[in-house]
Design an enzyme around this catalytic site. Sequence first.
Site, PDB file in Angstrom:
ATOM      1  N   TYR A  78      72.552  -2.353  46.947  1.00 18.32           N
ATOM      2  CA  TYR A  78      73.565  -2.088  45.900  1.00 18.32           C
ATOM      3  C   TYR A  78      74.053  -3.214  45.210  1.00 18.32           C
ATOM      4  O   TYR A  78      74.716  -3.201  44.186  1.00 18.32           O
ATOM      5  CB  TYR A  78      74.577  -1.483  46.710  1.00 18.32           C
ATOM      6  CG  TYR A  78      74.418  -0.006  47.241  1.00 18.32           C
ATOM      7  CD1 TYR A  78      74.240   1.033  46.456  1.00 18.32           C
ATOM      8  CD2 TYR A  78      74.559   0.062  48.603  1.00 18.32           C
ATOM      9  CE1 TYR A  78      73.826   2.332  47.086  1.00 18.32           C
ATOM     10  CE2 TYR A  78      74.124   1.254  49.243  1.00 18.32           C
ATOM     11  CZ  TYR A  78      73.893   2.540  48.402  1.00 18.32           C
ATOM     12  OH  TYR A  78      73.456   3.617  48.963  1.00 18.32           O
ATOM     13  N   HIS A 132      78.102   0.178  39.987  1.00 18.51           N
ATOM     14  CA  HIS A 132      79.149   0.379  40.744  1.00 18.51           C
ATOM     15  C   HIS A 132      79.742  -0.809  41.639  1.00 18.51           C
ATOM     16  O   HIS A 132      80.736  -0.879  42.036  1.00 18.51           O
ATOM     17  CB  HIS A 132      78.615   1.335  41.914  1.00 18.51           C
ATOM     18  CG  HIS A 132      79.558   2.345  41.838  1.00 18.51           C
ATOM     19  ND1 HIS A 132      80.481   2.715  41.136  1.00 18.51           N
ATOM     20  CD2 HIS A 132      79.532   3.408  42.954  1.00 18.51           C
ATOM     21  CE1 HIS A 132      80.954   3.969  41.576  1.00 18.51           C
ATOM     22  NE2 HIS A 132      80.523   4.386  42.433  1.00 18.51           N
ATOM     23  N   TYR A 166      81.559   1.780  52.086  1.00 17.82           N
ATOM     24  CA  TYR A 166      81.135   2.563  50.671  1.00 17.82           C
ATOM     25  C   TYR A 166      82.347   2.789  49.889  1.00 17.82           C
ATOM     26  O   TYR A 166      83.336   2.887  50.212  1.00 17.82           O
ATOM     27  CB  TYR A 166      80.544   3.749  51.250  1.00 17.82           C
ATOM     28  CG  TYR A 166      79.074   3.413  51.761  1.00 17.82           C
ATOM     29  CD1 TYR A 166      77.904   3.221  50.971  1.00 17.82           C
ATOM     30  CD2 TYR A 166      78.801   3.441  53.258  1.00 17.82           C
ATOM     31  CE1 TYR A 166      76.572   2.808  51.582  1.00 17.82           C
ATOM     32  CE2 TYR A 166      77.490   3.097  53.533  1.00 17.82           C
ATOM     33  CZ  TYR A 166      76.797   2.546  52.873  1.00 17.82           C
ATOM     34  OH  TYR A 166      75.362   2.268  53.512  1.00 17.82           O
ATOM     35  N   ASN A 214      83.371   5.347  48.359  1.00 21.25           N
ATOM     36  CA  ASN A 214      84.416   6.369  48.435  1.00 21.25           C
ATOM     37  C   ASN A 214      85.495   6.416  49.768  1.00 21.25           C
ATOM     38  O   ASN A 214      86.191   7.053  49.984  1.00 21.25           O
ATOM     39  CB  ASN A 214      83.763   7.839  48.652  1.00 21.25           C
ATOM     40  CG  ASN A 214      82.751   7.809  49.784  1.00 21.25           C
ATOM     41  OD1 ASN A 214      82.636   6.852  50.480  1.00 21.25           O
ATOM     42  ND2 ASN A 214      82.175   8.919  50.047  1.00 21.25           N
ATOM     43  N   ASP A 218      84.194  -0.755  38.155  1.00 25.22           N
ATOM     44  CA  ASP A 218      83.351  -0.252  37.237  1.00 25.22           C
ATOM     45  C   ASP A 218      83.966   1.027  36.597  1.00 25.22           C
ATOM     46  O   ASP A 218      84.850   1.446  37.368  1.00 25.22           O
ATOM     47  CB  ASP A 218      81.944   0.143  37.569  1.00 25.22           C
ATOM     48  CG  ASP A 218      81.879   1.238  38.647  1.00 25.22           C
ATOM     49  OD1 ASP A 218      82.651   1.006  39.853  1.00 25.22           O
ATOM     50  OD2 ASP A 218      81.485   2.352  38.471  1.00 25.22           O
ATOM     51  N   ASN A 249      85.501   7.721  42.173  1.00 23.19           N
ATOM     52  CA  ASN A 249      85.919   8.106  43.811  1.00 23.19           C
ATOM     53  C   ASN A 249      86.479   6.915  44.625  1.00 23.19           C
ATOM     54  O   ASN A 249      87.146   7.083  45.488  1.00 23.19           O
ATOM     55  CB  ASN A 249      84.670   8.497  44.789  1.00 23.19           C
ATOM     56  CG  ASN A 249      84.158   9.587  44.343  1.00 23.19           C
ATOM     57  OD1 ASN A 249      84.803  10.657  43.807  1.00 23.19           O
ATOM     58  ND2 ASN A 249      82.697  10.046  44.250  1.00 23.19           N
TER      59      ASN A 249
END
Length: 198
Positions: free
Chosen positions: A17, A22, A72, A74, A99, A120
């Site tokens: 990632y 993100h 993560y 969220n 972002d 989120n």
Amino acid sequence: MSATRLLIGLGNPGPEYASTRHNIGQMVLDAIAAQTGSAFKAARRGKAQVIEGYLGAPGKGVRTILARTTCYMNESGGPTRALADFYSIAPEDVVVVHDDVDLPFDAIRLKRGGGEGGHNGLRDVTKALGTKDYLRVRVGVGRPTGRGDTADHVLSSFSATERKVLPILVEDAAEAAEMLILEGLEAAQQRFHGREVR
């Protein structure tokens, strides 16, 4: 208001990632950390890495906790709240770098409060802090073209064209975050909201 500020970059953990849209909030925090010459270390509270220090001129700076979430997206609220509590930082002195698909790629906007726009990470931060009244550095990553899925878009890497501009965007967003803390929201808005998008 707190004497200390919390500047936190949102993202997802793991190398898969690291270069995605993100994770631009964490890219910005990495850029600020590089300027300070300090390295992130595991936080004593919450799923995050932190640098404890000062932004600004020696002796005149603002004590600031730089933080990168290690959970993560969220789940961003838990570490944000844990760090704010640990360092006795009021919600209004929390600055979240993230972002934003509602802004075109390369745009930077700063604000206090407001909605989460379907983000989120922000939704979880708002829930954990119990208020929307925290500061945001919104870094534009644009929307997907055509009928592309927004979730897939933010988890994808930047295009070859975007990667040419990305280092400047990250550097400018880092400067915007620092100016927000050192000179206030209005000054940072005046400087960066008029910034030309490439």
